[in-house]
Write a protein that holds these residues in place. Structure first.
Motif, mmCIF file in Angstrom:
data_model
loop_
_atom_site.group_PDB
_atom_site.id
_atom_site.type_symbol
_atom_site.label_atom_id
_atom_site.label_comp_id
_atom_site.label_asym_id
_atom_site.label_seq_id
_atom_site.Cartn_x
_atom_site.Cartn_y
_atom_site.Cartn_z
ATOM 1 N N THR A 110 -8.602 -2.334 -10.867
ATOM 2 C CA THR A 110 -8.629 -1.121 -10.385
ATOM 3 C C THR A 110 -10.066 -0.577 -9.646
ATOM 4 O O THR A 110 -10.342 0.335 -9.148
ATOM 5 N N GLU A 158 -7.569 -1.863 -1.449
ATOM 6 C CA GLU A 158 -8.304 -0.305 -1.559
ATOM 7 C C GLU A 158 -7.250 0.477 -2.050
ATOM 8 O O GLU A 158 -7.417 1.567 -2.631
ATOM 9 N N LYS A 175 -17.184 -8.296 -4.650
ATOM 10 C CA LYS A 175 -16.120 -7.457 -4.835
ATOM 11 C C LYS A 175 -15.317 -7.337 -3.541
ATOM 12 O O LYS A 175 -15.665 -7.231 -2.557
ATOM 13 N N SER A 176 -13.773 -7.166 -3.549
ATOM 14 C CA SER A 176 -13.241 -6.881 -2.439
ATOM 15 C C SER A 176 -13.375 -5.484 -1.729
ATOM 16 O O SER A 176 -13.596 -4.593 -2.514
ATOM 17 N N GLU A 215 -7.179 -6.681 2.423
ATOM 18 C CA GLU A 215 -7.870 -5.499 1.832
ATOM 19 C C GLU A 215 -7.216 -4.123 1.444
ATOM 20 O O GLU A 215 -7.682 -3.456 0.925
ATOM 21 N N LYS A 216 -6.151 -3.997 2.508
ATOM 22 C CA LYS A 216 -5.559 -2.566 2.564
ATOM 23 C C LYS A 216 -4.895 -2.528 1.018
ATOM 24 O O LYS A 216 -4.731 -1.524 0.432
ATOM 25 N N PRO A 218 0.797 -1.274 -0.144
ATOM 26 C CA PRO A 218 0.165 0.049 -0.092
ATOM 27 C C PRO A 218 0.799 1.207 0.107
ATOM 28 O O PRO A 218 0.327 2.285 -0.537
ATOM 29 N N GLY A 226 -11.963 -3.292 -8.416
ATOM 30 C CA GLY A 226 -12.354 -4.213 -7.035
ATOM 31 C C GLY A 226 -12.470 -5.683 -7.867
ATOM 32 O O GLY A 226 -13.059 -6.576 -7.013
ATOM 33 N N LYS A 251 -7.214 0.414 -5.796
ATOM 34 C CA LYS A 251 -8.495 1.037 -6.121
ATOM 35 C C LYS A 251 -8.228 2.557 -6.409
ATOM 36 O O LYS A 251 -8.686 3.354 -7.113
ATOM 37 N N LYS A 252 -7.929 2.995 -5.207
ATOM 38 C CA LYS A 252 -7.694 4.571 -5.184
ATOM 39 C C LYS A 252 -6.789 5.038 -6.050
ATOM 40 O O LYS A 252 -6.790 6.150 -6.456
#
Length: 182
Positions: free
Chosen positions: A170, A114, A181-182, A110-111, A91, A172, A117-118
């Motif tokens: 990107t 995320e 979706k994650s 999950e981190k 991350p 999810g 995606k961001k």
């Protein structure tokens, strides 16, 4: 003949955001290798405000510790390692350094998803057990940092049509959990 969408690194955010989980790709260009020991050192260097020994913005890191090359080979077997070992570091490299792609095998936490995606980072799956096949797509290999780490030293690879699958995109989309979706 292996088929897939041709992509190249370095890669811009628009291209990364156009890829979808499950899509087959043939990757060419420059990528870098790094496993957990190298990731830990990179983050320590960031903590100390030091310049990193490789460009990360818009680049891909392949989670691999290749075998030594035999005479006449560019590199030995180069199969992916379990990507979850890099989850503590990924991350930060995505958010702070602009990492655009990661190549490995297995799920991500999950981190990591995320951050992907961001910030527009894609995770590609390389086929485990196909290390000799993958090595045939590596046309050049240069060790560039942390030689004391042996197989885990950072290397700069030139690849041609390396067969991969977009595992997590990107938005999810995630090949490891199709029902959600994650």
């Amino acid at each position: 003949m292996i088929e897939g969408k041709k992509i190249a690194f370095p890669m811009d955010e628009t291209t990364a955001r156009s890829l979808r989980a499950g899509e087959k790709v043939l990757l060419s260009g420059i990528i870098y290798t790094a496993r957990d020991a190298a990731h830990k050192r990179l983050c320590s260097m960031l903590d100390a405000g030091e310049e990193l020994p490789l460009p990360i913005r818009d680049q891909a890191i392949y989670f691999v510790g290749p075998c030594p090359a035999k005479p006449g080979q560019v590199i030995g077997s180069a199969g992916p390692t379990t990507s979850g070992r890099m989850d503590a570091y990924s991350p930060r490299l995505i958010a702070e350094c602009g990492l655009r792609g990661m190549i490995g095998k297995g799920e991500r936490n999950e981190k990591v998803v995320e951050a992907m995606k961001k910030y527009g980072c894609v995770y590609f799956a390389a086929t485990g057990g196909a290390a000799a096949l993958i090595a045939k797509h590596i046309t050049k290999c240069d060790e560039i940092a942390f030689p004391d780490l042996g197989a885990e030293a950072i290397r700069r690879l030139e690849v041609k049509d390396m067969p991969l699958v977009v595992a997590i995109d990107t938005v999810g989309g995630n090949c490891y959990c199709r029902d959600k979706k994650s």
